[in-house]
Design a protein around this motif. Structure first.
Motif, PDB file in Angstrom:
ATOM      1  N   SER A   1      -9.470 -80.333  56.978  1.00 42.65           N
ATOM      2  CA  SER A   1      -9.481 -80.034  58.380  1.00 42.65           C
ATOM      3  C   SER A   1     -10.365 -80.811  59.205  1.00 42.65           C
ATOM      4  CB  SER A   1      -9.433 -78.596  58.800  1.00 42.65           C
ATOM      5  OG  SER A   1     -10.680 -78.232  58.332  1.00 42.65           O
ATOM      6  N   GLN A   2     -11.305 -81.580  58.449  1.00 43.34           N
ATOM      7  CA  GLN A   2     -12.498 -82.213  58.784  1.00 43.34           C
ATOM      8  C   GLN A   2     -12.271 -83.691  58.967  1.00 43.34           C
ATOM      9  OE1 GLN A   2     -15.630 -81.185  56.520  1.00 43.34           O
ATOM     10  NE2 GLN A   2     -15.622 -79.156  57.058  1.00 43.34           N
ATOM     11  N   VAL A   3     -12.942 -84.466  60.038  1.00 43.15           N
ATOM     12  CA  VAL A   3     -12.724 -85.858  60.066  1.00 43.15           C
ATOM     13  C   VAL A   3     -14.185 -86.534  60.313  1.00 43.15           C
ATOM     14  CG1 VAL A   3     -11.685 -88.003  61.560  1.00 43.15           C
ATOM     15  CG2 VAL A   3     -10.556 -85.517  61.294  1.00 43.15           C
ATOM     16  N   SER A   4     -14.502 -87.362  59.353  1.00 48.56           N
ATOM     17  CA  SER A   4     -15.755 -87.919  59.407  1.00 48.56           C
ATOM     18  C   SER A   4     -15.707 -89.336  59.883  1.00 48.56           C
ATOM     19  CB  SER A   4     -16.533 -87.887  58.056  1.00 48.56           C
ATOM     20  OG  SER A   4     -15.655 -88.770  57.123  1.00 48.56           O
ATOM     21  N   GLU A   5     -16.884 -89.886  60.187  1.00 47.95           N
ATOM     22  CA  GLU A   5     -17.009 -91.104  60.881  1.00 47.95           C
ATOM     23  C   GLU A   5     -16.868 -92.128  59.729  1.00 47.95           C
ATOM     24  OE1 GLU A   5     -21.126 -91.864  62.517  1.00 47.95           O
ATOM     25  OE2 GLU A   5     -20.711 -90.129  64.192  1.00 47.95           O
TER      26      GLU A   5
ATOM     27  N   ALA B   1      -7.873 -90.462  63.980  1.00 49.12           N
ATOM     28  CA  ALA B   1      -8.306 -89.029  63.179  1.00 49.12           C
ATOM     29  C   ALA B   1      -7.212 -88.257  62.680  1.00 49.12           C
ATOM     30  CB  ALA B   1      -9.309 -88.245  64.114  1.00 49.12           C
ATOM     31  N   VAL B   2      -7.171 -87.759  61.537  1.00 55.50           N
ATOM     32  CA  VAL B   2      -6.052 -86.948  60.884  1.00 55.50           C
ATOM     33  C   VAL B   2      -6.559 -85.737  60.383  1.00 55.50           C
ATOM     34  CG1 VAL B   2      -4.211 -86.878  59.297  1.00 55.50           C
ATOM     35  CG2 VAL B   2      -4.617 -89.055  60.554  1.00 55.50           C
ATOM     36  N   ILE B   3      -5.964 -84.499  60.571  1.00 57.13           N
ATOM     37  CA  ILE B   3      -6.187 -83.326  59.991  1.00 57.13           C
ATOM     38  C   ILE B   3      -4.972 -82.915  59.295  1.00 57.13           C
ATOM     39  CG2 ILE B   3      -6.862 -80.677  60.620  1.00 57.13           C
ATOM     40  CD1 ILE B   3      -8.475 -81.633  62.695  1.00 57.13           C
TER      41      ILE B   3
END
Length: 425
Positions: free
Chosen positions: A351-355, A365-367
């Motif tokens: 559920s996190q999106v990193s740089e 961005a995908v969760i």
């Protein structure tokens, strides 16, 4: 034509599920492949926690708006009566009753079978009814649950079952009033209960005159996986509770199916439990549309689940694993193997999106949302609101997270080795 659609079409059902909304709002959030999804902080959210998260189609909404609005407590709503008739025929039983939820359907079904307080109900120790329905058969029905260990495929040892059936000539013991089977079995990863198991269970239950109820919230998934008609499964059971709001995609409602006498008792029980409907025609119409092409859509869900399972298994990297043989319907259980990584933490990473992720993929961005079953298992569920593109995107995201976690493990191992070397020096 598949067995499910054949029953619906034979009733001349006039609703159509085809159609697509032209709403600007829906168009704005449809995104890839036309699938609906939620926006969360600018990210595309692919929700695989459960098949209860399906979204009603435009045709479902149209059917709801055009449906009858009569009183079902007086048994006057024609759409409800039509739905019940179709479902009874589909499952090879005499009658059916439309109810608000699967939990209520199960509770009513058990109480309709067990009319005396103090009777015992035999059910699996990992069954939904035992684990997730508040013990309603006890707190409301005064019934005594007796659990039997579920095997990984959702079945149980029939010799143990037979030993657990109580003798009727001993005044010290409760009588066995009912046996409950869950099909498909949610906690066991959506496994379809084999037909030969059901046949042998029926044979042994009849010897002691004990009826069988199926918690069949996803029994159409089982029918598709086993390539049988729902009525074939029901040859080995007396009643079933089926949910419209899961894989088939209706917004709400379940149905209890059984004999005329059972459903007559169920009608009274529904009323006292607060489940009487005043104007449920729109919800019944939604269910009628949802079941029309259910088999084809469920088959696609199963294919999506197997695709997801295969890709995650082949990219597990010692972080996770998947038992591919266990993926029979629309659920995938992913086991977390990495030391110090819990199922909850794995879900959080999804559920996190990193740089780093955005820089590598160059995409939006995908969760991915999944459901932790316990400390080591994560459940992913496919459903009709997810397209093939959604599944492929979820695979990319999940594989990326697995690779990140694997690299972190390698880095930790190197750091530990350097630390040990310094100690040794």
């Amino acid at each position: 034509m598949n067995p499910i659609s054949r029953v619906v079409c034979s009733h001349g059902q006039h609703f159509s599920r085809t159609g697509r909304s032209s709403s600007p709002l829906l168009s704005a959030v449809r995104g890839y492949g036309g699938a609906q999804f939620q926006m969360e902080k600018g990210a595309r959210v692919i929700d695989m926690r459960s098949d209860v998260l399906t979204k009603p189609s435009a045709a479902v909404k149209d059917a709801m708006s055009q449906a009858t609005a009569d009183d079902d407590i007086f048994r006057e709503d024609r759409t409800v009566l039509e739905l019940e008739s179709i479902m009874a025929k589909m499952f090879g039983k005499e009658a059916a009753l439309f109810v608000p939820s699967g939990t209520m359907g199960n509770l009513i079904g058990v109480l309709a079978h067990c009319q005396t307080r103090g009777l015992e109900v035999i059910l699996g120790d990992r069954s939904h009814m035992f684990m997730w329905e508040q013990g309603g058969i006890s707190q409301i029905g005064g019934l005594h649950p007796r659990t039997i260990p579920n095997r990984p495929d959702g079945t149980f040892d029939l010799d143990v079952l037979e030993d657990d059936i109580r003798p009727k000539d001993d005044p010290h013991q409760p009588w066995t009033g009912l046996i409950v089977v869950e099909n498909t079995h949610s906690y066991c990863g959506g496994r379809a209960i084999p037909m030969d198991f059901m046949a042998e269970l029926r044979k042994r239950a009849k010897k002691y005159d004990v009826p069988i109820h199926i918690d069949g919230a996803r029994i159409l998934n089982a029918a598709v996986a086993l390539n049988v008609a729902p009525r074939d499964i029901m040859e080995y059971a007396d009643s079933v509770s089926f949910c419209f709001s899961k894989g088939v995609g209706a917004p709400i409602g379940s149905v209890l199916i059984g004999s005329h006498n059972l459903i007559a008792r169920a009608l009274r029980l529904r009323k006292v439990l607060g489940g009487g409907w005043r104007k449920p025609g729109g919800l019944a119409a939604a269910a009628l549309v949802a079941i029309q092409d259910a088999a084809d859509r469920l088959q696609k869900d199963h294919e999506h689940a197997k695709l997801f399972a295969k890709e995650i298994s082949s990219h597990g990297l010692g972080v996770v694993s998947v038992d591919l043989d266990s993926v029979q319907t629309n659920m995938v259980l992913v086991k977390v193997l990495k030391k110090d990584l819990s199922a909850k933490a794995f879900c959080q990473r999804l559920s996190q999106v990193s740089e780093e992720e955005l820089a590598e993929t160059g995409e939006e961005a995908v969760i991915v949302r999944a459901n932790e079953v316990n400390s080591a298992d994560v459940r992913f569920v496919t459903h009709c609101s997810l397209t093939t593109d959604d599944i492929e995107t979820a695979i990319k995201k999940t594989v990326f997270v697995i690779r990140q976690l694997s690299e972190e493990s390698s880095a930790d191992s190197i750091n530990d080795a350097f630390a040990l070397k310094r100690v040794m020096e």
